[in-house]
Design a protein around this motif. Structure first.
Motif, PDB file in Angstrom:
ATOM      1  N   GLU A   1     -44.583 -26.235   3.515  1.00  0.00           N
ATOM      2  CA  GLU A   1     -43.498 -26.690   2.635  1.00  0.00           C
ATOM      3  C   GLU A   1     -43.590 -26.012   1.272  1.00  0.00           C
ATOM      4  O   GLU A   1     -42.572 -25.607   0.701  1.00  0.00           O
TER       5      GLU A   1
ATOM      6  N   LYS B   1     -42.208 -22.533   1.666  1.00  0.00           N
ATOM      7  CA  LYS B   1     -40.747 -22.568   1.758  1.00  0.00           C
ATOM      8  C   LYS B   1     -40.094 -22.781   0.396  1.00  0.00           C
ATOM      9  O   LYS B   1     -39.044 -22.223   0.103  1.00  0.00           O
ATOM     10  N   GLU B   2     -40.731 -23.608  -0.440  1.00  0.00           N
ATOM     11  CA  GLU B   2     -40.173 -23.928  -1.748  1.00  0.00           C
ATOM     12  C   GLU B   2     -40.558 -22.922  -2.829  1.00  0.00           C
ATOM     13  O   GLU B   2     -40.180 -23.085  -3.993  1.00  0.00           O
TER      14      GLU B   2
END
Length: 195
Positions: free
Chosen positions: A10, A13-14
């Protein structure tokens, strides 16, 4: 653990991190309803979507694994035209993009001993692998083979190629670990992130 891996994905992805580096996992202990994958490569392909190629990389060679963590008994039926095209294409793109090789030369290893000896020991190399190699060459990808893996690694022929595509796990991992047990890394090619 799986939770740390999920959080790291995550963060990637961010844009909170640039690269994901993983350590080995216990493939049996990590299995759960949320993690039903035989290894990192399959998990990361699922997490980030799309196709990938497990590549073992060191200063001497880059070996892609066509069927990843698949039982040997299932490998022959998994070696299809579409899978070979996908993996050769990913390897070619990764060697260009990630490793800066303008015109990569890729060796494709044979499934059967002696590449089937013209059908005496098997016909997958002749009927499936070789036609895909010819197709890739027609598209401008410098793929060659199929090469019997014992001679390919035993004679150091691998030194003449930028990468080799092994058709199954141990075909690529055994020579890779003999060449670079403490130095090599598992690189997941083909994803939109560097892992």
């Amino acid at each position: 653990s799986r939770l740390a891996l999920d959080m790291a994905c995550e963060d990637l992805k961010e844009g909170k991190v640039d690269v994901l580096v993983t350590a080995p996992i216990n493939k049996k202990n990590i299995q759960s309803a949320d993690f039903d994958f035989p290894g990192h490569t399959e998990y990361l392909s699922h997490k980030f979507g799309g196709s990938s190629l497990m590549m073992m990389v060191c200063d001497r060679i880059r070996i892609g694994i066509c069927t990843n963590h698949l039982a040997l008994s299932e490998v022959p039926s998994a070696i299809t035209h579409d899978l070979l095209v996908e993996k050769i294409t990913i390897m070619n793109s990764s060697l260009k993009r990630d490793f800066g090789i303008t015109m990569p030369k890729i060796a494709v290893l044979a499934l059967d001993p002696h590449a089937g000896d013209n059908g005496v020991i098997g016909d997958i190399d002749m009927k499936v692998v070789k036609p895909v190699i010819d197709e890739m060459q027609a598209q401008g990808i410098l793929a060659y083979g199929p090469f019997p893996s014992d001679g390919f690694f035993g004679s150091s022929e691998f030194n003449h190629f930028d990468g080799a595509l092994a058709l199954y796990h141990d075909q690529g991992l055994i020579p890779f670990k003999l060449l670079s047990f403490t130095e090599g890394v598992n690189y997941t090619a083909g994803l939109s992130y560097e892992i």
